[in-house]
Design an enzyme around this catalytic site. Structure first.
Site, PDB file in Angstrom:
ATOM      1  N   HIS A  28       0.847  -1.190   0.000  1.00 32.26           N
ATOM      2  CA  HIS A  28       0.000   0.000   0.000  1.00 32.26           C
ATOM      3  C   HIS A  28       0.886   1.244   0.000  1.00 32.26           C
ATOM      4  CE1 HIS A  28      -3.791   2.131   1.003  1.00 32.26           C
ATOM      5  NE2 HIS A  28      -2.999   2.940   1.683  1.00 32.26           N
ATOM      6  N   ASP A  30       1.212   5.109   0.271  1.00 30.33           N
ATOM      7  CA  ASP A  30       0.575   6.369   0.662  1.00 30.33           C
ATOM      8  C   ASP A  30       1.292   7.509  -0.036  1.00 30.33           C
ATOM      9  OD1 ASP A  30      -1.477   5.523   2.379  1.00 30.33           O
ATOM     10  OD2 ASP A  30      -0.079   5.285   4.042  1.00 30.33           O
ATOM     11  N   ASP A 163      -8.241   1.583   6.349  1.00 30.48           N
ATOM     12  CA  ASP A 163      -6.864   2.041   6.556  1.00 30.48           C
ATOM     13  C   ASP A 163      -6.822   2.976   7.755  1.00 30.48           C
ATOM     14  OD1 ASP A 163      -4.283   2.976   6.416  1.00 30.48           O
ATOM     15  OD2 ASP A 163      -4.466   3.885   4.443  1.00 30.48           O
ATOM     16  N   GLY A 183      -0.037  -0.232   8.914  1.00 31.91           N
ATOM     17  CA  GLY A 183       1.207   0.499   8.702  1.00 31.91           C
ATOM     18  C   GLY A 183       2.179   0.333   9.846  1.00 31.91           C
ATOM     19  N   SER A 184       2.109   1.243  10.822  1.00 33.59           N
ATOM     20  CA  SER A 184       3.080   1.250  11.914  1.00 33.59           C
ATOM     21  C   SER A 184       3.019  -0.021  12.751  1.00 33.59           C
ATOM     22  CB  SER A 184       2.870   2.480  12.802  1.00 33.59           C
ATOM     23  OG  SER A 184       1.550   2.518  13.320  1.00 33.59           O
TER      24      SER A 184
END
Length: 203
Positions: A28, A30, A163, A183-184
């Site tokens: 993904h 960003d 997301d 993500g993180s």
């Protein structure tokens, strides 16, 4: 559910990106322009990964960034409903042979996207405010439920993606989605593959 891993926080480390590429179902991207969002990301076009690419355009000049990132041959390219010119942008992306998605921010009513659902391949529901990683999950389960039921009722085939703030504690709240972007939660760990397996196990 498919796990799509965002490498926003490790974009300057090619080794880590390649490691993530081995264990994520999607990569993904960003993409932020510093206008639609406070932050701006440097170009990611130099990276080549084998996983299907899911490009999330958090930008105002959508066509410009579609032209730039279409060279990566992404599977999905998603822009924000809040930008406007929705039908024109849907067609612009489709004309490049790319599946098109529309994203909505947490405060945007789900009714705003309904007129476009029959024309798109993916709906990305933001469960954080776009532009910064590591935010806490905002409860958007009512939107997920609506999209899930609407898809069944009208026999549509768009995918539902979420997301923001996805981790072991929040993943079960969005179990109806097809794609969950983490993500993180993944990139802050020492072992990406182990963390992705842990996320799947929490469902």
């Amino acid at each position: 559910m498919i796990v799509s891993a965002s490498f926003l926080k490790i974009q300057d480390n090619e080794d880590k990106i390649l490691e993530l590429d081995k264990c994520a179902d999607y990569m993904h991207y960003d993409v932020m322009d510093g206008i639609f969002t406070e932050n701006k990301t440097p170009s990611l076009t130099g990276f080549r990964v084998s996983s299907p690419k899911d490009i999330h355009l958090m930008v105002t000049d959508v066509k410009r960034y579609v032209d730039i990132y279409s060279e990566l041959n992404p599977l999905f390219m998603t822009f924000h409903l809040e930008v406007g010119n929705t039908i024109e942008l849907i067609n612009y992306i489709k004309d490049k042979g790319i599946k098109v998605g529309i994203s909505i921010n947490p405060e945007t009513p789900i009714s705003k996207i309904v007129p476009y659902l029959e024309y798109i391949d993916l709906v990305l529901v933001m469960s954080v405010h776009p532009g910064k990683g590591g935010q806490a999950f905002i409860d958007i389960t009512d939107k997920i439920d609506y999209l899930y039921k609407y898809r069944m009722e009208y026999n549509l085939d768009y995918l539902i993606e979420v997301d923001g703030g996805i981790n072991e504690d929040t993943i079960d709240k969005v179990s109806q989605v097809d794609i969950a972007v983490a993500g993180s939660y993944i990139t802050d760990s020492e072992n990406y593959e182990k963390q992705i397996k842990r996320l799947r196990g929490a469902l």
